[in-house]
Design a protein around this motif. Structure first.
Motif, PDB file in Angstrom:
ATOM      1  N   ASN A 161      43.778  34.207  22.322  1.00 57.70           N
ATOM      2  CA  ASN A 161      44.878  34.713  23.140  1.00 57.70           C
ATOM      3  C   ASN A 161      45.425  36.061  22.670  1.00 57.70           C
ATOM      4  O   ASN A 161      46.083  36.771  23.425  1.00 57.70           O
TER       5      ASN A 161
ATOM      6  N   SER B 107      39.191  27.222  27.641  1.00 52.55           N
ATOM      7  CA  SER B 107      40.319  26.299  27.537  1.00 52.55           C
ATOM      8  C   SER B 107      39.946  24.861  27.892  1.00 52.55           C
ATOM      9  O   SER B 107      40.662  23.921  27.539  1.00 52.55           O
TER      10      SER B 107
ATOM     11  N   THR C 263      37.165  35.110  26.912  1.00 53.64           N
ATOM     12  CA  THR C 263      38.298  34.467  27.560  1.00 53.64           C
ATOM     13  C   THR C 263      39.568  34.672  26.748  1.00 53.64           C
ATOM     14  O   THR C 263      39.518  34.775  25.526  1.00 53.64           O
ATOM     15  N   LYS C 264      40.694  34.715  27.441  1.00 55.47           N
ATOM     16  CA  LYS C 264      41.984  34.882  26.764  1.00 55.47           C
ATOM     17  C   LYS C 264      42.606  33.548  26.375  1.00 55.47           C
ATOM     18  O   LYS C 264      43.601  33.510  25.657  1.00 55.47           O
ATOM     19  N   GLU C 265      42.059  32.466  26.847  1.00 54.57           N
ATOM     20  CA  GLU C 265      42.624  31.139  26.574  1.00 54.57           C
ATOM     21  C   GLU C 265      41.607  30.258  25.873  1.00 54.57           C
ATOM     22  O   GLU C 265      41.584  29.047  26.083  1.00 54.57           O
TER      23      GLU C 265
END
Length: 225
Positions: A98, A131, A164-166
């Motif tokens: 994140n 995620s 991905t950011k999550e």
């Protein structure tokens, strides 16, 4: 440790077909004077500090692990190093994505113990999950690919881009039991490729400076002024 371009630039070309250069002792000393009191003070006073590390952009992610909390009989720097069995999947570190920028490239570096060259039968793995727990990236590298060797320790560096950011990234080691069934790494650093990381330390009452996991020469004359 001196990088190739630092030696090439002030050298005289002797034989172009084999890239043979000559370098005077005077110029070699000038190359080694890579950081002085003024530069150190600028970094310490204006750069963002996180424990013993300094980075110019406070918003940039980086991770430094010296493994000094581990009691080890072999270390590259400090009191500890990470030891693992080659036959196992050894998770060295885990961190969320994140705070990483998916448009940026990052560098993983660490010092790898390569006693009698048997430790190279091991693989470094950078795996990323989203995620939902799905694997979205799986990259593996050989510690044989190195630019710097310090006695039995090799500096290994690899680049990667988060997807991905999550998600979650794990640094894993897995190898073959040839010669020895164990491996050791030390001084793990993850940093953005576009930004340098400086770290200052005192070892045996002598000041030390490290840039991107490599010790750089400190001009002791300027430090005394």
């Amino acid at each position: 440790i001196i990088q190739y371009y630092q030696i090439k630039n002030p050298s005289n070309l002797l034989l172009s077909s084999y890239s043979v250069y000559s370098l005077s002792v005077k110029n070699l000393y000038e190359i080694q004077k890579s950081i002085n009191k003024t530069t150190i003070n600028t970094i310490k006073q204006t750069w963002h500090r996180n424990n013993s590390c300094y980075i110019i952009d406070s918003n940039s992610f980086f991770l430094y692990q010296n493994f000094d909390s581990i009691n080890s009989h072999i270390t590259y720097k400090g009191n500890g190093a990470f030891f693992g069995e080659k036959k196992q999947y050894n998770v060295v570190c885990t961190f969320p994505t994140n705070k990483l920028d998916t448009t940026e490239e990052y560098i993983l570096s660490y010092w790898y113990y390569n006693h009698i060259w048997d430790q190279t039968f091991n693989t470094a793995i950078i795996e990323e999950w989203d995620s939902l727990g799905n694997s979205v990236s799986y990259n593996y590298y050989s510690p044989l690919k190195t630019k710097f060797i310090d006695n039995w320790w090799y500096l290994s560096e690899y680049s990667f881009k988060p997807k991905t950011k999550e998600g979650l990234i794990k640094i894993i080691f897995k190898g073959d039991e040839k010669f020895e069934n164990w491996f050791a790494i030390d001084e793990l650093l993850i940093r953005p490729k576009k930004n340098d990381i400086y770290r200052f330390d005192t070892i045996d009452e002598k000041p030390k400076c490290y840039m991107n996991n490599i010790e750089v020469f400190i001009d002791s004359i300027s430090l005394q002024n």
